[in-house]
Design a protein around this motif. Structure first.
Motif, PDB file in Angstrom:
ATOM      1  N   ALA A 106     -38.501   7.339 -19.317  1.00 53.64           N
ATOM      2  CA  ALA A 106     -37.219   6.918 -18.751  1.00 53.64           C
ATOM      3  C   ALA A 106     -36.980   7.565 -17.396  1.00 53.64           C
ATOM      4  N   SER A 107     -37.313   8.856 -17.295  1.00 58.97           N
ATOM      5  CA  SER A 107     -37.138   9.571 -16.023  1.00 58.97           C
ATOM      6  C   SER A 107     -38.033   8.985 -14.941  1.00 58.97           C
ATOM      7  N   ARG A 108     -39.279   8.678 -15.282  1.00 60.96           N
ATOM      8  CA  ARG A 108     -40.207   8.115 -14.304  1.00 60.96           C
ATOM      9  C   ARG A 108     -39.742   6.725 -13.845  1.00 60.96           C
ATOM     10  N   ALA A 109     -39.192   5.944 -14.763  1.00 59.26           N
ATOM     11  CA  ALA A 109     -38.753   4.586 -14.430  1.00 59.26           C
ATOM     12  C   ALA A 109     -37.348   4.542 -13.841  1.00 59.26           C
ATOM     13  N   THR A 124     -34.417   5.076 -15.512  1.00 59.94           N
ATOM     14  CA  THR A 124     -33.518   4.361 -16.413  1.00 59.94           C
ATOM     15  C   THR A 124     -33.238   5.229 -17.638  1.00 59.94           C
ATOM     16  N   SER A 125     -32.678   4.641 -18.681  1.00 60.28           N
ATOM     17  CA  SER A 125     -32.327   5.395 -19.881  1.00 60.28           C
ATOM     18  C   SER A 125     -33.394   5.229 -20.963  1.00 60.28           C
ATOM     19  N   THR A 126     -33.359   6.130 -21.939  1.00 61.39           N
ATOM     20  CA  THR A 126     -34.308   6.018 -23.059  1.00 61.39           C
ATOM     21  C   THR A 126     -34.034   4.762 -23.882  1.00 61.39           C
ATOM     22  N   ALA A 127     -32.771   4.322 -23.901  1.00 64.17           N
ATOM     23  CA  ALA A 127     -32.427   3.106 -24.647  1.00 64.17           C
ATOM     24  C   ALA A 127     -33.142   1.894 -24.050  1.00 64.17           C
ATOM     25  N   VAL A 128     -33.167   1.821 -22.722  1.00 66.38           N
ATOM     26  CA  VAL A 128     -33.832   0.702 -22.059  1.00 66.38           C
ATOM     27  C   VAL A 128     -35.331   0.733 -22.343  1.00 66.38           C
ATOM     28  N   VAL A 129     -35.920   1.930 -22.301  1.00 62.29           N
ATOM     29  CA  VAL A 129     -37.348   2.058 -22.601  1.00 62.29           C
ATOM     30  C   VAL A 129     -37.622   1.564 -24.021  1.00 62.29           C
ATOM     31  N   SER A 143     -37.354  -7.007 -13.408  1.00 60.02           N
ATOM     32  CA  SER A 143     -37.667  -5.926 -12.462  1.00 60.02           C
ATOM     33  C   SER A 143     -37.642  -4.565 -13.147  1.00 60.02           C
ATOM     34  N   LEU A 144     -36.653  -4.351 -14.032  1.00 60.00           N
ATOM     35  CA  LEU A 144     -36.565  -3.071 -14.742  1.00 60.00           C
ATOM     36  C   LEU A 144     -37.673  -2.963 -15.779  1.00 60.00           C
ATOM     37  N   ARG A 145     -37.989  -4.079 -16.432  1.00 63.51           N
ATOM     38  CA  ARG A 145     -39.079  -4.078 -17.399  1.00 63.51           C
ATOM     39  C   ARG A 145     -40.398  -3.684 -16.727  1.00 63.51           C
ATOM     40  N   ALA A 146     -40.612  -4.205 -15.510  1.00 66.99           N
ATOM     41  CA  ALA A 146     -41.833  -3.888 -14.771  1.00 66.99           C
ATOM     42  C   ALA A 146     -41.907  -2.400 -14.449  1.00 66.99           C
ATOM     43  N   LYS A 147     -40.771  -1.787 -14.100  1.00 68.65           N
ATOM     44  CA  LYS A 147     -40.743  -0.353 -13.814  1.00 68.65           C
ATOM     45  C   LYS A 147     -41.079   0.461 -15.062  1.00 68.65           C
ATOM     46  N   VAL A 148     -40.538   0.038 -16.198  1.00 71.50           N
ATOM     47  CA  VAL A 148     -40.798   0.753 -17.456  1.00 71.50           C
ATOM     48  C   VAL A 148     -42.273   0.633 -17.840  1.00 71.50           C
ATOM     49  N   LEU A 149     -42.809  -0.570 -17.726  1.00 66.87           N
ATOM     50  CA  LEU A 149     -44.219  -0.781 -18.071  1.00 66.87           C
ATOM     51  C   LEU A 149     -45.132   0.027 -17.152  1.00 66.87           C
ATOM     52  N   ASP A 150     -44.769   0.116 -15.883  1.00 69.78           N
ATOM     53  CA  ASP A 150     -45.553   0.905 -14.936  1.00 69.78           C
ATOM     54  C   ASP A 150     -45.497   2.388 -15.297  1.00 69.78           C
ATOM     55  N   GLU A 164     -47.701   3.133 -18.291  1.00 67.75           N
ATOM     56  CA  GLU A 164     -49.121   3.183 -17.943  1.00 67.75           C
ATOM     57  C   GLU A 164     -49.465   4.468 -17.196  1.00 67.75           C
ATOM     58  N   GLN A 165     -48.616   4.874 -16.269  1.00 62.33           N
ATOM     59  CA  GLN A 165     -48.868   6.092 -15.492  1.00 62.33           C
ATOM     60  C   GLN A 165     -48.927   7.331 -16.377  1.00 62.33           C
ATOM     61  N   LEU A 166     -48.042   7.383 -17.360  1.00 63.06           N
ATOM     62  CA  LEU A 166     -47.973   8.559 -18.235  1.00 63.06           C
ATOM     63  C   LEU A 166     -48.899   8.439 -19.447  1.00 63.06           C
ATOM     64  N   ASP A 167     -49.552   7.274 -19.594  1.00 61.63           N
ATOM     65  CA  ASP A 167     -50.413   7.023 -20.754  1.00 61.63           C
ATOM     66  C   ASP A 167     -49.637   7.284 -22.042  1.00 61.63           C
ATOM     67  N   TYR A 168     -48.420   6.698 -22.084  1.00 62.73           N
ATOM     68  CA  TYR A 168     -47.538   6.909 -23.231  1.00 62.73           C
ATOM     69  C   TYR A 168     -48.032   6.156 -24.450  1.00 62.73           C
ATOM     70  N   ARG A 169     -48.025   6.812 -25.616  1.00 56.42           N
ATOM     71  CA  ARG A 169     -48.370   6.197 -26.892  1.00 56.42           C
ATOM     72  C   ARG A 169     -47.217   6.436 -27.846  1.00 56.42           C
ATOM     73  N   PRO A 170     -46.651   5.360 -28.427  1.00 52.80           N
ATOM     74  CA  PRO A 170     -45.543   5.536 -29.385  1.00 52.80           C
ATOM     75  C   PRO A 170     -45.973   6.428 -30.542  1.00 52.80           C
ATOM     76  N   ASP A 171     -45.039   7.206 -31.054  1.00 55.86           N
ATOM     77  CA  ASP A 171     -45.298   8.085 -32.194  1.00 55.86           C
ATOM     78  C   ASP A 171     -45.449   7.230 -33.444  1.00 55.86           C
ATOM     79  N   ARG A 172     -46.668   7.123 -33.961  1.00 55.81           N
ATOM     80  CA  ARG A 172     -46.932   6.252 -35.101  1.00 55.81           C
ATOM     81  C   ARG A 172     -46.238   6.747 -36.363  1.00 55.81           C
ATOM     82  N   HIS A 173     -46.035   8.073 -36.472  1.00 51.17           N
ATOM     83  CA  HIS A 173     -45.367   8.600 -37.661  1.00 51.17           C
ATOM     84  C   HIS A 173     -43.897   8.178 -37.673  1.00 51.17           C
ATOM     85  N   ALA A 174     -43.242   8.234 -36.500  1.00 53.67           N
ATOM     86  CA  ALA A 174     -41.840   7.821 -36.414  1.00 53.67           C
ATOM     87  C   ALA A 174     -41.699   6.337 -36.726  1.00 53.67           C
TER      88      ALA A 174
END
Length: 217
Positions: free
Chosen positions: A12-15, A17-22, A36-43, A46-56
């Motif tokens: 969210a900080s990199r994009a 925006t808020s964590t809710a939007v992410v 436009s905001l979706r594109a920023k979040v997706l970028d 990718e930059q942070l190599d984010y992987r959702p927490d599978r346990h959560a």
């Protein structure tokens, strides 16, 4: 040193925006997000190599079936085909669905499958005959996916490998093999001058002087 796993807040900080939007982007809702905001979040993802927490995710979405990934070098080889068949039976008996990746002894394909499996949220990975164990192990560590290594691996990793005792298997096979007229046991296998073993025990080619009679296939 273990690298800190990026969080939803980091994305969210990199994009900007808020964590809710992410979260809306990751889950495709429930609220709409502008292109436009979706594109920023997706970028940012990718930059942070984010992987959702599978346990959560598993806690939020109760399910009967869990998923396990299985990587093998070549499904057409009888040894690996047997591995896959047995793994699938045992996994199904424990309510695990098996996702299979045929790597073709290609390190890039192995990592591609492992990455795809991580993205869909597998609960564990079995790697048979790893081609690039180091890269696959690093990916699984980042994604917090437990790994079981089987048969052998290329690349040094600090993990045990489940293997077979080929020396004992050879002893059992030759103990029931008929002895030829020469009185010496035969070697049944391909024509070869060298044979490496993981145990450090003598290979068949090392003992040809004491067992000269050979049956080649």
């Amino acid at each position: 040193m273990t690298t800190k796993r990026p969080t939803l807040a980091d994305v969210a900080s990199r994009a900007g925006t808020s964590t809710a939007v992410v979260s809306y982007v990751l889950n495709n809702g429930p609220r709409p997000v502008s292109e436009s905001l979706r594109a920023k979040v997706l970028d940012a993802l990718e930059q942070l190599d984010y992987r959702p927490d599978r346990h959560a995710r598993a806690l939020r979405r109760p399910r009967r079936w869990r998923q396990i990934g299985l990587l093998v070098p070549d499904l057409t080889m009888p040894l690996f085909g047997t591995f896959v068949g047995r793994f699938e039976v045992e996994a199904r008996a424990r309510d695990h669905l098996t996702m299979i990746g045929n790597t073709g002894f290609d390190p890039e394909r192995e990592l591609e499958f492992a990455t795809a499996f991580a993205d869909v949220g597998i609960d564990g990975l079995i790697v048979v005959g790893a081609v690039d164990a180091v890269a696959t192990a690093e990916l699984c560590a980042r994604s917090r996916i437990p790994v079981v290594w089987v048969h052998n691996s290329r690349g040094r990793i600090e993990a045990p490998i489940v293997g077979a005792d080929h020396y004992d298997a050879s002893r059992r096979a030759t103990s029931s093999t008929p002895t030829p007229a020469s009185g010496s046991p035969s070697w049944v296998g391909p024509r070869t001058t060298t044979c490496s073993t993981a145990t450090g025990r003598p290979s068949p080619s090392d003992s040809r002087a004491s067992h000269p009679s050979r049956t080649e296939m």
